[in-house]
Design an enzyme around this catalytic site. Structure first.
Site, short mmCIF file in Angstrom:
data_model
loop_
_atom_site.label_atom_id
_atom_site.label_comp_id
_atom_site.label_asym_id
_atom_site.label_seq_id
_atom_site.Cartn_x
_atom_site.Cartn_y
_atom_site.Cartn_z
N SER A 159 1.02 -1.13 0.05
CA SER A 159 0.11 0.15 -0.01
C SER A 159 0.90 1.38 0.00
O SER A 159 2.17 1.03 0.38
CB SER A 159 -0.92 -0.06 1.27
OG SER A 159 -0.21 0.61 2.35
N ASP A 160 0.23 2.48 -0.44
CA ASP A 160 0.77 3.49 0.02
C ASP A 160 0.91 4.02 1.50
O ASP A 160 0.13 3.37 1.94
CB ASP A 160 0.32 4.61 -1.03
CG ASP A 160 1.47 5.87 -1.14
OD1 ASP A 160 2.43 5.93 -0.36
OD2 ASP A 160 1.46 6.56 -2.12
N TRP A 161 1.38 5.18 1.82
CA TRP A 161 1.71 5.43 3.22
C TRP A 161 0.14 5.52 3.86
O TRP A 161 -0.43 6.56 3.52
CB TRP A 161 2.28 6.66 3.08
CG TRP A 161 3.11 7.15 4.61
CD1 TRP A 161 1.97 7.67 5.64
CD2 TRP A 161 4.06 7.12 5.45
NE1 TRP A 161 2.77 8.13 6.59
CE2 TRP A 161 3.82 7.63 6.47
CE3 TRP A 161 5.25 6.62 4.97
CZ2 TRP A 161 5.08 7.63 7.48
CZ3 TRP A 161 6.23 6.71 5.53
CH2 TRP A 161 6.05 7.25 7.02
#
Ligand code: NOJ
Length: 742
Positions: free
Chosen positions: A287-289
């Site tokens: 995932s992104d942050w």
């Protein structure tokens, strides 16, 4: 698309082997066996732990979630770290996993190596303007060599988002507006990072991002909604992702945005249907942050449990810096809402990445501090950075051939970016150090020891004119002004969007004042995005776009200004005249009422009352100090069968007095399709070096597959019919013929 006869300059390939020279990758079956043996020993909690990634607290790009990482690693509740860098630092952390956790599964260390690690190359949009795939691949090879020696296993790159809206700050991180060029560059970057065999000590695993259509954010505002029809998604936004995956990218990062009503982090159409089923991707999805947690803010999950469920079942394997998987996943597996099969698939993806990197055999493989010390800033790396920076510069205006600089001139060097070390590097600088960057001022003063007078003139932003008088004085006494203008390095990049793309602050006023002195003004523009230059252009005699050119940016730009290097860069994104024209890109659709740009505006045709339809500078455009001509363009046949091909040939003649490189560009237009087609599409390019007064043959092969597109029923095929062909040196290339696909 095949390219022949192109003489392409290879940089430093003798030092940094290309992917093609890499040794064979380790046996896949053996790795799979190792991974499944490990999987069988794991508890449910240990499996979940492998899907959790934390950031070190040193470099964060969002809110930070975990303060006692060591305890988490010890307990088997962390599979990967980001932002831990250095052979010693990664060894110390790996020690915790290897000596103190039950299963001793090594950690995976990820880091944003975006345009260089310690040796900083030009910002990515600038690199793309080189149109030089070998140079870009070499840059990533060097970045990987530096990063891997510092314990980094995995880079969150390449960023391959097609971007057609320069208000969006992250346009700086990608390769511009075109899917064909974007795909070619995506491939080159993956090959450069991964070098063909991830277990080699000088490679890092690539992570293609941000999947998908992140660059299509409404109104150019970061993280904002995207609505992209599936045909456009497949034909414009997805090709670079597919190319990266076909080149072997080991991982992928979904984007933050909501795509057509389903945020990418929970989008099973993207993550399962297209990625896994259609493309056969068997790598890791991270995932992104905190993006899984953000599904709540998107309004698609009521709480963390629902966010976890939706993301996991859509196909997200690892949770970056969010605690959602850690807190919720085991419960969802226990109550059967997430199957053990799905959990095992995600854990397998993580373990397989570790196996491919050789970590299951030797967890400390990349923790060699002696190697780290000798791998940074090697002379060949710095030379490659300078070479790519030169190739990235785009000359957009050169009245009366004022450039290259004549000998013996007195130079007034002015502008807020002329002496900014930080400004050379741009955003995402990894371990690049400001102190190692060479500014234009330093490089120019070294080249012309007593001919340069420097005056800053004004700041990048703000309305003070305190420095104007000194700048005016310097300009009056000089034979030429070099004004280094533009945006501060952090005015582009993540979360740095703008609605006004004119020169910031008082720079327009400074430029006008300099012009009024009567001394010719050369503008070097440092920017991570197209700016609207309509008002500024009349006050410039020459304009060179230098982007954020990296560690060796100063000397590289001086090479171009002096003619030691003949500029060869071409825009990979259109420069609008005004923000009102945005989005503006060459590969748009026709309309039922097209306005002929060469004719006066007509009411009831598709146009504006107050501006032309054309951009200030088109995609593919860039000048040279020599004169190139494309002679004898020809098609080998007037018809192409469904299993045949057509050769497009020409001679590239250098009719000027300097050696140089030119980018020959091939565009086609599908005249009538079952769905509307772009007015033209790039289908081939060749960066060709030609000696002065010399000529070089160029040829391209067009095949039916090059003409395929997505139809209304989502099938992807070429359709019979007539095609126009254009060959030239920008996206306004002249038509050279037509053929029929039968
Ligand atoms: C957020 C950014 O969107 C992404 O590109 C980056 O890789 C991660 N943060 C990690 O720093």
């Amino acid at each position: 698309m095949t390219l022949k006869h192109a003489f392409i300059i290879l940089i430093a390939s003798f030092v940094f082997p290309a992917a093609s020279e890499a040794g064979a990758a380790p046996d896949g079956n053996a790795l799979n066996a190792k991974v499944s043996a490990l999987l069988q020993q794991m508890t449910l909690e240990e499996k979940v732990g492998q899907l959790v990634q934390y950031s070190s607290s040193e470099e964060v790009t969002g809110p930070h979630s975990q303060s006692n990482v060591a305890a988490e690693i010890r307990a088997g509740r962390c599979g990967s770290m980001l932002n831990v860098v250095g052979a010693d630092a990664t060894r110390a952390m790996q020690d915790i996993a290897m000596k103190e956790s039950r299963l001793k599964i090594p950690l995976l260390f990820g880091y944003d190596v975006i345009h260089g690690f310690r040796t900083i190359f030009p910002q990515n949009l600038g690199q793309s303007a080189s149109w030089d795939l070998e140079a870009i691949e070499s840059a990533e090879r060097i970045a990987a060599t530096e990063a891997a020696s510092a314990g980094v296993h995995w880079t969150f790159a390449p960023m391959v988002d097609i971007a057609r809206d320069p208000r969006w700050g992250r346009i700086a991180e990608g390769s511009g507006e075109d899917p064909f060029l974007g795909a070619a560059i995506a491939r080159a970057r993956v090959l450069g990072f991964q070098g063909g065999d991830l277990s080699r000590k000088d490679t890092v695993m690539a992570c293609v991002k941000h999947y998908a259509a992140y660059g299509a954010a409404q109104a150019g505002r970061d993280y904002f909604t995207t609505d992209v029809p599936e045909i456009t998604l497949r034909d414009v936004y997805l090709p670079p992702f597919r190319a990266a995956i076909e080149a072997g990218a080991g991982s992928l990062m979904p984007a933050f945005n909501d795509l057509n009503g389903v945020p990418c982090s929970a989008n099973s159409f993207l993550l399962t249907q297209v990625l896994r089923k259609e493309w056969g991707f068997d790598g890791l999805v991270v995932s992104d942050w905190m993006a899984i947690q953000q599904l709540i803010a998107h309004g698609i999950a009521a709480d963390e449990r629902e966010a976890c469920l939706k993301s996991m079942n859509a196909g997200m394997d690892m949770d970056m810096e969010g605690l959602v998987y850690l807190h919720e996943l085991a419960g969802l597996v226990k109550n059967g809402q997430v199957s053990m099969t799905r959990l095992d698939a995600a854990v397998t993806a993580v373990l397989l990445a570790k196996a491919r990197l050789g970590l299951l055999d030797d967890p400390y493989r990349y923790c060699d501090s002696a190697l780290e010390a000798r791998s940074q800033l090697m002379p060949a790396s710095l030379a490659a950075a300078r070479e790519l920076a030169r190739k990235s510069c785009v000359l957009l205006k050169n009245e009366k051939k004022i450039l290259p600089l004549a000998k013996g001139l007195r130079i007034a060097l002015v502008g807020p970016l002329a002496d900014s070390k930080r400004g050379m590097l741009g955003s995402w600088t990894a371990q690049g150090k400001e102190s190692e960057a060479i500014t234009l001022r330093a490089a120019l003063e070294e080249r012309f020891p007593s001919a340069v007078t420097y005056a800053q003139g004004c700041a990048i932003q703000g309305d003070s004119r305190d420095g104007f008088a000194a700048a005016k004085k310097a300009a009056r006494r000089a034979d030429i002004v070099i004004a280094v203008l533009g945006e501060r390095w952090d005015m582009t990049g993540e979360g740095s969007c703008r609605t006004d793309l004119d020169l910031p602050g008082n720079q327009q006023a400074l430029l006008e004042m300099l012009h009024a002195t009567g001394t010719p003004v050369v503008v070097v523009l440092m920017t991570g995005r197209p700016l609207t230059l309509e008002k500024a252009l009349p006050f410039m005699d020459a304009l060179l776009i230098a982007w954020y050119p990296g560690t060796k940016g100063g000397p590289a730009v001086v090479d171009v200004l002096t003619g030691a290097y003949n500029p060869s860069g071409k825009l990979t994104v259109s420069f609008p005249r005004s923000t009102g024209q945005i989005p503006i890109f060459y590969g748009h659709k026709a309309t039922g009422r097209p306005q002929d740009d060469a004719k006066p505006r007509e009411q009831f045709l598709s146009n504006y009352l107050d501006a032309p339809n054309t951009p200030e500078f088109p995609f593919g455009f860039g000048l040279s100090y020599t004169r190139f001509n494309i002679l004898k363009p020809a098609l080998s046949a007037a018809e192409m069968s469904m299993n045949g091909s057509i050769e497009v040939t020409a001679t590239l003649a250098n009719q000027g007095d300097r050696d140089g490189e030119e980018v020959v560009q091939l565009y086609v237009h599908d005249i009538a399709g079952s769905v509307t087609r772009p007015v033209r599409e790039l289908k081939g390019f060749a960066k060709v070096y030609v000696r002065k007064h010399g000529s070089v043959p160029v040829s391209f092969t067009l095949r039916p597959a090059d003409l395929a597109f997505t139809k209304a029923d989502m099938s992807f095929d070429p359709e019979p019919g007539r095609f126009e062909v254009f060959l030239g040196n920008d996206s306004n290339a002249p038509k050279i013929g037509e053929f029929e696909l039968k």
